[in-house]
Every structure is written in C-alpha cells, then in structure tokens.
Design an enzyme around this catalytic site. Structure first.
Site, PDB file in Angstrom:
ATOM      1  N   HIS A  98     -96.732  19.567  22.996  1.00  0.00           N
ATOM      2  CA  HIS A  98     -95.631  20.425  23.362  1.00  0.00           C
ATOM      3  C   HIS A  98     -94.789  18.941  22.649  1.00  0.00           C
ATOM      4  O   HIS A  98     -94.862  18.035  22.277  1.00  0.00           O
ATOM      5  CB  HIS A  98     -94.778  20.158  25.211  1.00  0.00           C
ATOM      6  CG  HIS A  98     -96.275  18.715  25.208  1.00  0.00           C
ATOM      7  ND1 HIS A  98     -96.626  18.777  26.017  1.00  0.00           N
ATOM      8  CD2 HIS A  98     -95.350  17.703  25.805  1.00  0.00           C
ATOM      9  CE1 HIS A  98     -97.394  17.383  26.800  1.00  0.00           C
ATOM     10  NE2 HIS A  98     -95.821  16.780  26.519  1.00  0.00           N
ATOM     11  N   HIS A 100     -91.066  17.048  23.020  1.00  0.00           N
ATOM     12  CA  HIS A 100     -89.675  16.549  23.842  1.00  0.00           C
ATOM     13  C   HIS A 100     -88.168  16.889  23.524  1.00  0.00           C
ATOM     14  O   HIS A 100     -88.089  16.672  22.027  1.00  0.00           O
ATOM     15  CB  HIS A 100     -90.091  15.290  24.193  1.00  0.00           C
ATOM     16  CG  HIS A 100     -91.454  15.317  25.379  1.00  0.00           C
ATOM     17  ND1 HIS A 100     -90.389  15.106  26.814  1.00  0.00           N
ATOM     18  CD2 HIS A 100     -93.043  14.659  25.173  1.00  0.00           C
ATOM     19  CE1 HIS A 100     -91.517  15.145  27.465  1.00  0.00           C
ATOM     20  NE2 HIS A 100     -92.856  14.606  26.184  1.00  0.00           N
TER      21      HIS A 100
END
Ligand code: AMP
Length: 138
Positions: A98, A100
């Site tokens: 992922h 951010h």
C-alpha cells in the site's frame, strides 16, 4: 489467513472508498494522520513494494499521483507525503502493498513529522557502498 486489505477488497470489511478501477483501490486510512490521508492498494495481493511487479506498481503509483493532486486542489494541501513501508522493522503493519498519500497543510496539522537524521559518514566507504548496491540491481 487473509490480510485486512484483501478482506476490504472482497467486501468483507467496509472502507471509505476514494477511488476504484479494475486493478486498484484507494480508501481513507482509518487513522487519518492528516485530513485526507489515503491508502492506495493493488487488488491483487503482493506483500510489499519490493514484491510488486512493475506493471502493477505503475498502476498504483499513477493513482497515488492523481490522489495527491486532488488533495492539493480540493483539500488545500500545500504538500503531500507519498510513502510506503516495507517490513516490520520499517513500520509496515499490514502485509499487503500500500502507498500512503498524506496531504500536508501549513502549520503541520496532524503533528506528523518525518525526521531523517543523518549519520557520521566519515568511516563509511560511500563509493564502495554505491557500487555494491548498483551492481546488485536487476
Ligand atoms: P503501514 O503501517 O504502513 O503498514 O500502514 C497500514 C495502515 O493501514 C495504517 O496507517 C492503518 O491506520 C491503516 N489501516 C489498518 N486497518 C485499516 C482499515 N480497516 N481501514 C483503513 N485503514 C486501515
């Protein structure tokens, strides 16, 4: 066992969706480091940045860029941090790649600080270090 982001993709856990296409999902981070903090993930599971194929990386990063642009234009962010953690020792807590996308506001709303403290390099062989890394690049 499925990680929490795979469960979000499969609709087993709710998320506050920001963007979705065939390959990528983006949603608000539950802990909002600053207002608008968004996570961008591939729908296919890869453990982290280093394990993600280039083609998927390109799709994820293109979405991250567009979200960063939107945070500036709509939320009034004056800057954005784009970051990804690889491995527990680097702060990764969810083992599904992922990115951010964290909007930054004047005045430091959220109290979010990144400090990179430099070390004394006088005892390091920097050219050798660069050569060792460079030679190992695939
Ligand atoms: P990292 O520490 O880089 O692995 O980041 C994981 C992020 O996932 C943290 O910022 C968490 O706040 C966020 N997170 C964990 N569970 C959820 C969830 N169910 N929905 C949204 N964000 C989550």
């Amino acid at each position: 066992m499925k990680d929490i982001f795979c469960r979000i993709i499969d609709g087993e856990i709710p998320c506050t969706k920001v963007y979705e296409d065939d390959d990528v999902l983006a949603f608000l981070d539950i802990s909002q480091t600053t207002k608008g903090h968004t996570l961008v993930i591939p729908k296919k599971h890869y453990e982290n940045f280093l394990a993600t194929p280039a083609e998927t990386m390109e799709k994820v990063m293109k979405v991250a860029q567009r979200i960063g642009q939107a945070e500036v234009s709509v939320l009034g962010a004056k800057g954005v941090n784009i970051l990804t953690n690889v491995g527990e020792c680097a702060g990764q807590t969810v083992m599904h790649f992922h990115v951010h996308v964290i909007p930054r506001y004047v005045g430091g709303e959220g109290g979010f600080q990144i400090t990179m403290q430099g070390q004394d390099t006088s005892t390091m062989d920097l050219p050798r270090l660069a050569m060792d890394i460079g030679k190992a690049i695939k």
